[in-house]
Design an enzyme around this catalytic site. Structure first.
Site, PDB file in Angstrom:
ATOM      1  N   GLY A  36     -39.372 -92.460 -31.639  1.00  0.00           N
ATOM      2  CA  GLY A  36     -40.462 -93.612 -31.365  1.00  0.00           C
ATOM      3  C   GLY A  36     -41.752 -92.940 -32.493  1.00  0.00           C
ATOM      4  O   GLY A  36     -41.665 -92.226 -33.213  1.00  0.00           O
ATOM      5  N   HIS A  63     -43.303 -94.876 -38.002  1.00  0.00           N
ATOM      6  CA  HIS A  63     -44.115 -95.025 -39.392  1.00  0.00           C
ATOM      7  C   HIS A  63     -43.409 -95.787 -40.129  1.00  0.00           C
ATOM      8  O   HIS A  63     -41.957 -96.146 -39.981  1.00  0.00           O
ATOM      9  CB  HIS A  63     -44.306 -93.689 -39.908  1.00  0.00           C
ATOM     10  CG  HIS A  63     -43.166 -92.448 -39.810  1.00  0.00           C
ATOM     11  ND1 HIS A  63     -42.165 -92.899 -40.757  1.00  0.00           N
ATOM     12  CD2 HIS A  63     -43.008 -91.756 -39.118  1.00  0.00           C
ATOM     13  CE1 HIS A  63     -41.212 -91.885 -40.590  1.00  0.00           C
ATOM     14  NE2 HIS A  63     -41.830 -91.130 -39.457  1.00  0.00           N
ATOM     15  N   HIS A  76     -39.464 -94.878 -40.523  1.00  0.00           N
ATOM     16  CA  HIS A  76     -38.452 -95.377 -39.526  1.00  0.00           C
ATOM     17  C   HIS A  76     -38.255 -96.867 -39.578  1.00  0.00           C
ATOM     18  O   HIS A  76     -37.138 -97.537 -39.486  1.00  0.00           O
ATOM     19  CB  HIS A  76     -39.353 -95.446 -38.059  1.00  0.00           C
ATOM     20  CG  HIS A  76     -39.452 -93.996 -37.469  1.00  0.00           C
ATOM     21  ND1 HIS A  76     -40.723 -93.349 -37.441  1.00  0.00           N
ATOM     22  CD2 HIS A  76     -38.758 -93.159 -36.967  1.00  0.00           C
ATOM     23  CE1 HIS A  76     -40.791 -92.187 -36.821  1.00  0.00           C
ATOM     24  NE2 HIS A  76     -39.344 -91.930 -36.572  1.00  0.00           N
ATOM     25  N   LYS A 128     -34.721 -87.332 -44.709  1.00  0.00           N
ATOM     26  CA  LYS A 128     -35.751 -86.494 -44.510  1.00  0.00           C
ATOM     27  C   LYS A 128     -35.095 -85.403 -43.584  1.00  0.00           C
ATOM     28  O   LYS A 128     -35.512 -84.207 -43.500  1.00  0.00           O
ATOM     29  CB  LYS A 128     -36.644 -87.284 -43.757  1.00  0.00           C
ATOM     30  CG  LYS A 128     -37.754 -86.403 -42.815  1.00  0.00           C
ATOM     31  CD  LYS A 128     -39.013 -86.353 -43.546  1.00  0.00           C
ATOM     32  CE  LYS A 128     -39.758 -85.258 -42.596  1.00  0.00           C
ATOM     33  NZ  LYS A 128     -39.448 -85.160 -41.079  1.00  0.00           N
ATOM     34  N   ASP A 129     -34.337 -85.671 -42.720  1.00  0.00           N
ATOM     35  CA  ASP A 129     -33.757 -84.764 -41.724  1.00  0.00           C
ATOM     36  C   ASP A 129     -32.258 -84.646 -42.230  1.00  0.00           C
ATOM     37  O   ASP A 129     -31.206 -85.023 -41.552  1.00  0.00           O
ATOM     38  CB  ASP A 129     -33.645 -85.420 -40.199  1.00  0.00           C
ATOM     39  CG  ASP A 129     -34.957 -85.528 -39.826  1.00  0.00           C
ATOM     40  OD1 ASP A 129     -35.544 -84.733 -39.447  1.00  0.00           O
ATOM     41  OD2 ASP A 129     -35.514 -86.631 -40.034  1.00  0.00           O
ATOM     42  N   GLN A 178     -29.831 -82.871 -40.299  1.00  0.00           N
ATOM     43  CA  GLN A 178     -29.383 -83.608 -39.034  1.00  0.00           C
ATOM     44  C   GLN A 178     -28.382 -84.700 -39.394  1.00  0.00           C
ATOM     45  O   GLN A 178     -27.291 -84.984 -38.774  1.00  0.00           O
ATOM     46  CB  GLN A 178     -30.569 -84.336 -38.495  1.00  0.00           C
ATOM     47  CG  GLN A 178     -30.299 -85.561 -37.581  1.00  0.00           C
ATOM     48  CD  GLN A 178     -31.497 -86.014 -36.850  1.00  0.00           C
ATOM     49  OE1 GLN A 178     -32.090 -85.436 -35.938  1.00  0.00           O
ATOM     50  NE2 GLN A 178     -31.868 -87.309 -37.176  1.00  0.00           N
ATOM     51  N   ARG A 224     -45.026 -86.179 -36.781  1.00  0.00           N
ATOM     52  CA  ARG A 224     -45.595 -84.904 -36.643  1.00  0.00           C
ATOM     53  C   ARG A 224     -46.898 -84.759 -37.562  1.00  0.00           C
ATOM     54  O   ARG A 224     -47.634 -83.997 -37.469  1.00  0.00           O
ATOM     55  CB  ARG A 224     -44.712 -83.848 -36.646  1.00  0.00           C
ATOM     56  CG  ARG A 224     -43.801 -83.665 -35.308  1.00  0.00           C
ATOM     57  CD  ARG A 224     -42.895 -82.112 -35.246  1.00  0.00           C
ATOM     58  NE  ARG A 224     -42.269 -81.873 -34.118  1.00  0.00           N
ATOM     59  CZ  ARG A 224     -40.836 -82.101 -33.838  1.00  0.00           C
ATOM     60  NH1 ARG A 224     -40.088 -82.508 -35.040  1.00  0.00           N
ATOM     61  NH2 ARG A 224     -40.404 -81.908 -32.857  1.00  0.00           N
TER      62      ARG A 224
HETATM   63  P1  AMP Z   1     -37.292 -89.220 -35.486  1.00  0.00           P
HETATM   64  O1  AMP Z   1     -37.912 -90.498 -34.802  1.00  0.00           O
HETATM   65  O2  AMP Z   1     -38.318 -88.559 -36.105  1.00  0.00           O
HETATM   66  O3  AMP Z   1     -36.465 -88.580 -34.524  1.00  0.00           O
HETATM   67  O4  AMP Z   1     -36.560 -90.071 -36.483  1.00  0.00           O
HETATM   68  C1  AMP Z   1     -35.733 -91.025 -36.441  1.00  0.00           C
HETATM   69  C2  AMP Z   1     -34.895 -91.315 -37.729  1.00  0.00           C
HETATM   70  O5  AMP Z   1     -35.956 -91.722 -38.682  1.00  0.00           O
HETATM   71  C3  AMP Z   1     -34.086 -90.164 -38.275  1.00  0.00           C
HETATM   72  O6  AMP Z   1     -32.955 -90.758 -38.693  1.00  0.00           O
HETATM   73  C4  AMP Z   1     -34.935 -89.759 -39.199  1.00  0.00           C
HETATM   74  O7  AMP Z   1     -34.318 -89.001 -40.451  1.00  0.00           O
HETATM   75  C5  AMP Z   1     -35.634 -90.947 -39.826  1.00  0.00           C
HETATM   76  N1  AMP Z   1     -36.989 -90.451 -40.448  1.00  0.00           N
HETATM   77  C6  AMP Z   1     -37.864 -89.912 -40.186  1.00  0.00           C
HETATM   78  N2  AMP Z   1     -38.954 -89.819 -41.189  1.00  0.00           N
HETATM   79  C7  AMP Z   1     -38.358 -90.306 -42.163  1.00  0.00           C
HETATM   80  C8  AMP Z   1     -38.851 -90.790 -43.465  1.00  0.00           C
HETATM   81  N3  AMP Z   1     -40.060 -90.192 -43.802  1.00  0.00           N
HETATM   82  N4  AMP Z   1     -38.013 -91.247 -44.401  1.00  0.00           N
HETATM   83  C9  AMP Z   1     -36.951 -91.897 -43.832  1.00  0.00           C
HETATM   84  N5  AMP Z   1     -36.229 -91.670 -42.833  1.00  0.00           N
HETATM   85  C10 AMP Z   1     -37.279 -90.791 -41.755  1.00  0.00           C
END
Ligand code: AMP
Length: 283
Positions: free
Chosen positions: A31, A34, A37, A149-150, A153, A187
């Protein structure tokens, strides 16, 4: 957009949609959306009949001293944004739904979890693989979308899917950035204006490394030294790791020949940020 909280309701819905012949896509998230997502959701939208997102801040992937309680949340804002990009189902379980009393299982990927973020976050990836395996079982997607980005992961989840014969396609989406290059992250909201300036050292490190590749540099140690100097020239920064490694195994490499992953984690103030890029590959 349908909002579903209960795992059994979600699972039954997914089964019905599958029976109807629909192609299901899942975007798992924590959640506080941005554009990065939303980009993942747009990619899922392109490939699938039904786009499911999950919003769940997963306690199991946070260490005891990490930011679980402080993690930014904005459920109403997230649901509005998801509706705008055409998401069909938002699955928003509670912790009790996913980790009921008596829960004691764990999915663990052994080796690629030990490098990079696994060094300072030793239990993190078990939390990620366990929750993602559960989400796959609950939402039954044909395709699941993750951000590069991850990078680690994405690597760990791809490994799990292959090793456990999970029948779905994993799609990786390039890192979405702010206009000045900072990789978007929930973050980033922790950063004050001075730290926000210093946070640019991650993207600058990737640019510097690409420049060095262009000039013919191949020694990992030389890349690391130059990047460490660059990062340390920015106030409030503390390096967690700078790694040049194999893009598949994530094992460190001594020389940068062919495609090499440059991954880094830097604390800016109290905020730990990560970024990465594959050197020797067109951007
Ligand atoms: P998170 O909510 O941070 O766990 O991220 C959810 C998904 O969004 C994960 O697959 C992340 O790798 C992806 N994500 C987060 N930030 C970015 C970004 N700047 N560009 C592309 N994917 C992202």
């Amino acid at each position: 957009m349908e909002v579903i909280e209960a795992a059994d309701v979600m699972q039954q819905k997914a089964e019905e949609l599958r029976q109807e012949g629909k192609v299901l896509g899942l975007v798992p998230t924590m959640g506080f959306f941005h554009e990065g997502h939303l980009e993942l959701m747009r990619v899922a939208r392109k490939h699938c009949d039904v786009v499911i997102i999950s919003i769940f801040v997963n306690p199991m992937q946070f260490g005891p001293k990490e930011d679980l309680a402080a993690y930014p949340r904005d459920l109403e804002g997230d649901l509005t944004k998801a509706r705008q990009v055409g998401v069909d189902i938002a699955f928003i379980p509670t912790v009790d739904h996913l980790y009921p009393e008596g829960f004691e299982s764990r999915v663990s990927v052994e080796k690629v979890t030990k490098h990079l973020c696994g060094l300072s976050r030793p239990t993190h990836f078990d939390g990620v693989t366990t929750i993602v395996a559960k989400l796959f079982n609950i939402t039954k997607p044909h395709l699941a979308v993750f951000g590069q980005k991850d990078y680690q992961q994405l690597t760990v989840i791809s490994r799990m899917v292959k090793d456990l014969n999970i029948e779905l396609q994993i799609v990786g989406v390039p890192t979405y950035r702010e206009p000045d290059g900072l990789a978007m992250s929930s973050r980033n909201s922790y950063l004050n204006s001075e730290e926000r300036k210093s946070a640019l050292c991650l993207k600058k490190s990737l640019d510097l490394a690409r420049e060095m590749v262009g000039k013919g540099e191949t020694r990992s140690a030389t890349f690391k030294q130059a990047i460490e100097e660059l990062v340390h020239s920015h106030p409030y920064t503390q390096i967690d790791y700078v790694s040049l490694c194999d893009p598949v195994t994530l094992d460190d490499v001594d020389t940068v020949t062919g495609e090499t992953l440059l991954a880094l984690a830097v604390r800016v103030g109290k905020t730990r940020l990560i970024d990465n890029g594959v050197l020797g590959k067109a951007e």
